[in-house]
Design a protein around this motif. Structure first.
Motif, mmCIF file in Angstrom:
data_model
loop_
_atom_site.group_PDB
_atom_site.id
_atom_site.type_symbol
_atom_site.label_atom_id
_atom_site.label_comp_id
_atom_site.label_asym_id
_atom_site.label_seq_id
_atom_site.Cartn_x
_atom_site.Cartn_y
_atom_site.Cartn_z
ATOM 1 N N THR A 68 0.827 -1.205 0.000
ATOM 2 C CA THR A 68 0.000 0.000 0.000
ATOM 3 C C THR A 68 0.857 1.249 0.000
ATOM 4 N N ASP A 69 0.233 2.308 -0.469
ATOM 5 C CA ASP A 69 0.821 3.638 -0.375
ATOM 6 C C ASP A 69 -0.001 4.359 0.684
ATOM 7 N N PRO A 70 0.663 4.944 1.694
ATOM 8 C CA PRO A 70 -0.125 5.576 2.768
ATOM 9 C C PRO A 70 -0.975 6.750 2.303
ATOM 10 N N GLY A 72 -3.724 7.539 0.787
ATOM 11 C CA GLY A 72 -4.999 7.097 0.227
ATOM 12 C C GLY A 72 -5.993 8.214 0.078
ATOM 13 N N GLU A 75 -6.508 10.890 4.978
ATOM 14 C CA GLU A 75 -5.685 10.900 6.183
ATOM 15 C C GLU A 75 -6.389 11.567 7.365
ATOM 16 N N ASP A 80 -6.579 5.935 5.246
ATOM 17 C CA ASP A 80 -6.670 4.662 4.558
ATOM 18 C C ASP A 80 -5.567 4.642 3.507
ATOM 19 N N TYR A 81 -5.433 3.562 2.847
ATOM 20 C CA TYR A 81 -4.274 3.360 2.001
ATOM 21 C C TYR A 81 -4.681 3.118 0.562
#
Ligand code: SF4
Ligand code: SF4
Length: 185
Positions: A68-70, A72, A75, A80-81
């Motif tokens: 995942t990439d933080p 999303g 924040e 979510d990612y």
């Protein structure tokens, strides 16, 4: 007595000879599966998935790989990612369904088929691209909301992501009230 044993043996043969067979002539015929059948071809809804990785953590065999990439985009709501990789190595899967039980957002469901045989082991690793392309016919296993909607995984219509969850989408971090399939639809 020897002769009596032979007669008893013939009796068993005769009884089974007239009994309705349990087997079917696959692949010409296919057994009817229960809607809660834990089949192959996992059904995954990318828009429901937050990348929390609960499914991967609960899998006893460690065959779900998530990257995942933080960033999303949510924040401020707790984060979510963006899911970049979501692979399941179906060749090692025992279809226990623990990953589906663990998913807090009803993004992952058991499938309803069993005919994904291939000659190459690596082809059994399903990627998020494959999961996204697959028709959405989730099994109703561990999904009472699908049973309440009388979802038929074998001949019914595909299930939209907005109808796949236990609750309205309002609380879902990836779906706003106005999103397609959201609470305000
Ligand atoms: S069904 Fe069981 S073995 Fe297969 S991916 Fe899910 S948790 Fe892992
Ligand atoms: S499928 Fe469910 S448990 Fe797995 S990462 Fe997505 S939201 Fe989390």
């Amino acid at each position: 007595m020897y002769g009596l044993g032979v007669l008893k043996g013939f009796g068993v043969t005769l009884k089974n000879f007239v009994r309705k067979p349990f087997t079917v002539q696959y692949p010409e015929e296919r057994s009817v599966q229960h809607p809660r059948f834990r089949g192959q071809e996992f059904v995954w809804y990318e828009d429901r998935c937050t990348g929390c990785a609960s499914c991967a953590k609960y899998c006893p065999l460690g065959i779900i790989r998530i990257v995942t990439d933080p960033d999303g985009g949510h924040e401020q709501e707790g984060g979510d990612y963006k899911v970049e990789v979501f692979d399941i190595d179906q060749g090692r899967c025992m279809y226990c369904g623990l990953c589906v039980e663990a998913c807090p957002y009803d993004a992952l469901h058991m499938g309803s088929t069993f005919e994904g045989a291939t000659t190459r082991r690596e082809d059994l690793v399903i990627t998020m691209e494959v999961l996204n392309e697959r028709p959405k016919h989730p099994s109703t296993w561990f999904r009472p909301q699908l049973e309440q909607q009388a979802v038929d995984p074998f001949g019914g219509a595909p299930v939209d992501s907005g109808d796949a969850g236990r609750e309205a989408y309002r609380w879902h971090p990836k779906r706003s009230e106005d999103a397609p399939g959201g609470a305000g639809k």
